[in-house]
Each structure stands twice: as structure tokens, then as C-alpha cells.
Design a protein around this motif. Structure first.
Motif, PDB file in Angstrom:
ATOM      1  N   VAL A  19     -44.141 -59.871 -44.564  1.00 36.12           N
ATOM      2  CA  VAL A  19     -44.816 -59.507 -45.725  1.00 36.12           C
ATOM      3  C   VAL A  19     -46.099 -60.331 -45.988  1.00 36.12           C
ATOM      4  O   VAL A  19     -47.123 -59.827 -46.555  1.00 36.12           O
ATOM      5  CB  VAL A  19     -43.851 -59.767 -47.009  1.00 36.12           C
ATOM      6  N   GLY A  20     -46.120 -61.664 -45.653  1.00 39.80           N
ATOM      7  CA  GLY A  20     -47.401 -62.479 -45.804  1.00 39.80           C
ATOM      8  C   GLY A  20     -48.394 -61.851 -44.825  1.00 39.80           C
ATOM      9  O   GLY A  20     -49.533 -61.940 -45.198  1.00 39.80           O
ATOM     10  N   ALA A  21     -48.105 -61.231 -43.598  1.00 38.59           N
ATOM     11  CA  ALA A  21     -49.084 -61.081 -42.614  1.00 38.59           C
ATOM     12  C   ALA A  21     -49.742 -59.710 -42.970  1.00 38.59           C
ATOM     13  O   ALA A  21     -50.865 -59.647 -42.992  1.00 38.59           O
ATOM     14  CB  ALA A  21     -48.267 -61.016 -41.104  1.00 38.59           C
ATOM     15  N   SER A  27     -55.718 -58.074 -47.360  1.00 37.99           N
ATOM     16  CA  SER A  27     -56.703 -58.924 -48.008  1.00 37.99           C
ATOM     17  C   SER A  27     -57.895 -58.944 -47.357  1.00 37.99           C
ATOM     18  O   SER A  27     -59.026 -59.059 -47.861  1.00 37.99           O
ATOM     19  CB  SER A  27     -56.018 -60.056 -48.624  1.00 37.99           C
ATOM     20  N   LEU A  28     -57.830 -59.043 -46.136  1.00 39.39           N
ATOM     21  CA  LEU A  28     -58.854 -59.447 -45.293  1.00 39.39           C
ATOM     22  C   LEU A  28     -59.687 -58.139 -45.124  1.00 39.39           C
ATOM     23  O   LEU A  28     -60.991 -58.374 -44.682  1.00 39.39           O
ATOM     24  CB  LEU A  28     -58.240 -59.785 -43.899  1.00 39.39           C
ATOM     25  N   GLY A  29     -59.166 -56.926 -45.398  1.00 41.13           N
ATOM     26  CA  GLY A  29     -60.256 -56.005 -45.294  1.00 41.13           C
ATOM     27  C   GLY A  29     -59.571 -54.788 -44.532  1.00 41.13           C
ATOM     28  O   GLY A  29     -60.149 -53.623 -44.319  1.00 41.13           O
ATOM     29  N   ILE A  30     -58.415 -54.896 -43.993  1.00 39.13           N
ATOM     30  CA  ILE A  30     -57.844 -53.771 -43.178  1.00 39.13           C
ATOM     31  C   ILE A  30     -57.033 -52.983 -44.092  1.00 39.13           C
ATOM     32  O   ILE A  30     -55.862 -53.369 -44.678  1.00 39.13           O
ATOM     33  CB  ILE A  30     -56.881 -54.332 -42.003  1.00 39.13           C
ATOM     34  N   PRO A  31     -57.154 -51.639 -44.182  1.00 38.83           N
ATOM     35  CA  PRO A  31     -56.209 -50.855 -44.946  1.00 38.83           C
ATOM     36  C   PRO A  31     -54.828 -50.805 -44.532  1.00 38.83           C
ATOM     37  O   PRO A  31     -54.376 -50.146 -43.695  1.00 38.83           O
ATOM     38  CB  PRO A  31     -56.864 -49.488 -44.987  1.00 38.83           C
ATOM     39  N   LEU A  32     -54.040 -51.427 -45.317  1.00 42.19           N
ATOM     40  CA  LEU A  32     -52.462 -51.544 -44.925  1.00 42.19           C
ATOM     41  C   LEU A  32     -51.695 -51.509 -46.400  1.00 42.19           C
ATOM     42  O   LEU A  32     -52.211 -51.706 -47.290  1.00 42.19           O
ATOM     43  CB  LEU A  32     -52.178 -52.933 -44.311  1.00 42.19           C
ATOM     44  N   PRO A  33     -50.357 -51.079 -46.189  1.00 46.50           N
ATOM     45  CA  PRO A  33     -49.618 -50.885 -47.343  1.00 46.50           C
ATOM     46  C   PRO A  33     -48.941 -51.990 -48.006  1.00 46.50           C
ATOM     47  O   PRO A  33     -47.699 -52.171 -48.038  1.00 46.50           O
ATOM     48  CB  PRO A  33     -48.445 -49.870 -46.931  1.00 46.50           C
ATOM     49  N   VAL A  39     -43.192 -54.732 -52.688  1.00 45.76           N
ATOM     50  CA  VAL A  39     -42.358 -54.054 -53.764  1.00 45.76           C
ATOM     51  C   VAL A  39     -40.895 -53.998 -52.797  1.00 45.76           C
ATOM     52  O   VAL A  39     -39.806 -54.086 -53.582  1.00 45.76           O
ATOM     53  CB  VAL A  39     -42.749 -52.729 -54.384  1.00 45.76           C
ATOM     54  N   SER A  40     -40.874 -53.271 -51.768  1.00 42.90           N
ATOM     55  CA  SER A  40     -39.712 -53.033 -50.906  1.00 42.90           C
ATOM     56  C   SER A  40     -38.997 -54.336 -50.706  1.00 42.90           C
ATOM     57  O   SER A  40     -37.780 -54.518 -50.777  1.00 42.90           O
ATOM     58  CB  SER A  40     -39.968 -52.304 -49.847  1.00 42.90           C
ATOM     59  N   ALA A  41     -39.518 -55.311 -50.359  1.00 43.88           N
ATOM     60  CA  ALA A  41     -39.150 -56.643 -50.135  1.00 43.88           C
ATOM     61  C   ALA A  41     -38.625 -57.341 -51.238  1.00 43.88           C
ATOM     62  O   ALA A  41     -37.231 -58.118 -51.288  1.00 43.88           O
ATOM     63  CB  ALA A  41     -40.175 -57.739 -49.547  1.00 43.88           C
ATOM     64  N   ALA A  42     -39.435 -57.300 -52.481  1.00 42.47           N
ATOM     65  CA  ALA A  42     -38.790 -57.784 -53.747  1.00 42.47           C
ATOM     66  C   ALA A  42     -37.533 -57.110 -54.078  1.00 42.47           C
ATOM     67  O   ALA A  42     -36.697 -57.722 -54.759  1.00 42.47           O
ATOM     68  CB  ALA A  42     -39.889 -57.791 -54.694  1.00 42.47           C
ATOM     69  N   LEU A  43     -37.419 -55.753 -54.016  1.00 40.06           N
ATOM     70  CA  LEU A  43     -36.363 -54.957 -54.241  1.00 40.06           C
ATOM     71  C   LEU A  43     -34.990 -55.788 -53.552  1.00 40.06           C
ATOM     72  O   LEU A  43     -33.907 -55.919 -54.139  1.00 40.06           O
ATOM     73  CB  LEU A  43     -36.350 -53.720 -54.112  1.00 40.06           C
ATOM     74  N   LEU A  44     -35.238 -56.031 -52.297  1.00 36.77           N
ATOM     75  CA  LEU A  44     -34.235 -56.563 -51.435  1.00 36.77           C
ATOM     76  C   LEU A  44     -33.808 -57.883 -51.957  1.00 36.77           C
ATOM     77  O   LEU A  44     -32.571 -58.534 -51.909  1.00 36.77           O
ATOM     78  CB  LEU A  44     -34.705 -56.548 -49.855  1.00 36.77           C
ATOM     79  N   SER A  45     -34.745 -58.627 -52.441  1.00 39.18           N
ATOM     80  CA  SER A  45     -34.494 -59.978 -52.986  1.00 39.18           C
ATOM     81  C   SER A  45     -33.439 -59.955 -54.205  1.00 39.18           C
ATOM     82  O   SER A  45     -32.720 -60.656 -54.353  1.00 39.18           O
ATOM     83  CB  SER A  45     -35.865 -60.501 -53.439  1.00 39.18           C
ATOM     84  N   SER A  46     -33.630 -58.659 -54.824  1.00 35.91           N
ATOM     85  CA  SER A  46     -32.501 -58.582 -55.872  1.00 35.91           C
ATOM     86  C   SER A  46     -30.955 -58.375 -55.487  1.00 35.91           C
ATOM     87  O   SER A  46     -30.021 -58.382 -56.356  1.00 35.91           O
ATOM     88  CB  SER A  46     -33.025 -57.200 -56.801  1.00 35.91           C
TER      89      SER A  46
END
Length: 213
Positions: A19-21, A27-33, A39-46
Motif C-alpha cells: 500500500v505504501g509503495a 504520488s511520485l507521478g506514476i499513474p497507479l490505482p 480503500v480495499s486494504a482499509a476494508l480488510l482492516s475492518s
């Protein structure tokens, strides 16, 4: 396989790293989702698969570090960098996208960096564009840190609590939390995009014929 199902196959430590990577590279400028993965990882945290606090810290750290690296790249590469990116990735770095983002930056400065974290296009362009426009780094850093924490930490917390509520009241339908979070995120994004579009229109020069009249 959905993103959340895929993340469940990965050890929790690597979910944090992934997730961090991904957010950092976006944020560095590479188009990634980045937003979808968060959101998917946060849902897993629930569901107790990963720790929401650690997830939020990793996501915030990736956003801040990635944006800072993007700023340095933009500072060094300048406008020629965006010309090259526009030729290779016209969908994300075309002249119209760059012009619109630049208008928002020229008008709103630090706020463009902060609120840009919540808009897909500006999330990719914020760091490099701020560097290319020679925004003072201390101003960029303040907006970058606050925006990264608000977006990554806020998204993680919102989806986590929505997922907990969904699991508690709608057993077997925890995906409802994800749907609600996505609808909220879409609504916020559309509102911010309208604000950005309005600001861009206000920055457009008045035609000479209109001025003469």
C-alpha cells in the motif's frame, strides 16, 4: 479476483509495504490505482486482517515521501519533463491536463497541493508540478504532509469504521462499507473537480473583443 481478495492472499506486513509503495509511486507521478488499493486494504482492516493504525501510517508515509520525490523530480526536470511525459502518457499528462493543473496551482498555491491529494489527476501531478513551478519547498512540505495525512489517514479511518458497522449490522454484506466509501469519495471528488474547473475558468484571459466592447 477483486483487489481485496488479492490482498488477503498477502501477509499483513507486505500489505503495508505494498500500500505504501503503490501510493508513493502514484504520488511520485506514476499513474497507479493508489486510492483503490488503500480503500480495499482499509476494508480488510475492518475485518481484522491488517491493523488500521499501521495501515494509515504506511499510506500517509508513502503519500508524503512520494510527493516529495516527485517535487524534486519536477524541480530538476522542469517543463520539458511534462512535455516528454505528455508524449508518452497523453491520457494523464496531455497539454490540457497540465494546463488545467497549472492554472489551479497558480491560483491556489499550497491549497492546490493539499486538496490535490483528493483528486486523481492532481494527486499524480501535485509533486512534480509544484517542483517545476518552483513553489518554495517549505510551503510544499507543509501542504504535502497535512494533505497526505488527511487523505490517507482519513480514508483509512472512514472505510474502517464503515466496514465495522457493515459487519455488525449486515453480516455477510461487508461490501456495503466499500460501496458507501466509494460513493462518498466519488461525491467529494466531483465537488472538488467542479471547484477546480471553476477556478480554471476564472483564470482564463478575457478575449480582446469582449474587453473592447
Amino acid at each position: 479476483m477483486h483487489v481485496d481478495e488479492w490482498l488477503q492472499t498477502i501477509p499483513s506486513v507486505w500489505v503495508y509495504v505494498l500500500v505504501g509503495a503503490i501510493i508513493g509511486l502514484e504520488s511520485l507521478g506514476i499513474p497507479l490505482p493508489g486510492e483503490i488499493v488503500l480503500v480495499s486494504a482499509a476494508l480488510l482492516s475492518s475485518r481484522g486482517v491488517v491493523d488500521p493504525m499501521v495501515l494509515g501510517l504506511c499510506a500517509s508515509g508513502g503519500a508524503i515521501v512520494g510527493d516529495s520525490i516527485g517535487y524534486l523530480i519536477g524541480r530538476k526536470g522542469g517543463r520539458p519533463l511534462f512535455d516528454r511525459l505528455g508524449r508518452r502518457f497523453p491520457k494523464h499528462f496531455g497539454p490540457a491536463h497540465i494546463a488545467k493543473a497549472e492554472q489551479v496551482f497558480n491560483r491556489h498555491g499550497m491549497w492546490a497541493v493539499f486538496f490535490g491529494r483528493f483528486v486523481a489527476l492532481l494527486r499524480i501531478l501535485a509533486g512534480p508540478l509544484a517542483g517545476a513551478l518552483h513553489m518554495p519547498y517549505w510551503r510544499f512540505l507543509v501542504a504535502n504532509v497535512l494533505g497526505g495525512i488527511a487523505w490517507a489517514g482519513g480514508t483509512t479511518a472512514a472505510v474502517y469504521y464503515l466496514g465495522v458497522v457493515a459487519d455488525k449490522w449486515l453480516k455477510g454484506f461487508s461490501w456495503v462499507g466499500l460501496v458507501i466509501a466509494l460513493l462518498f469519495g466519488l461525491g467529494s471528488t466531483m465537488w472538488l473537480k467542479r471547484r477546480a474547473a471553476k477556478a480554471a475558468r476564472e483564470e482564463e484571459p478575457v478575449p480582446e473583443t469582449a474587453t473592447a466592447a
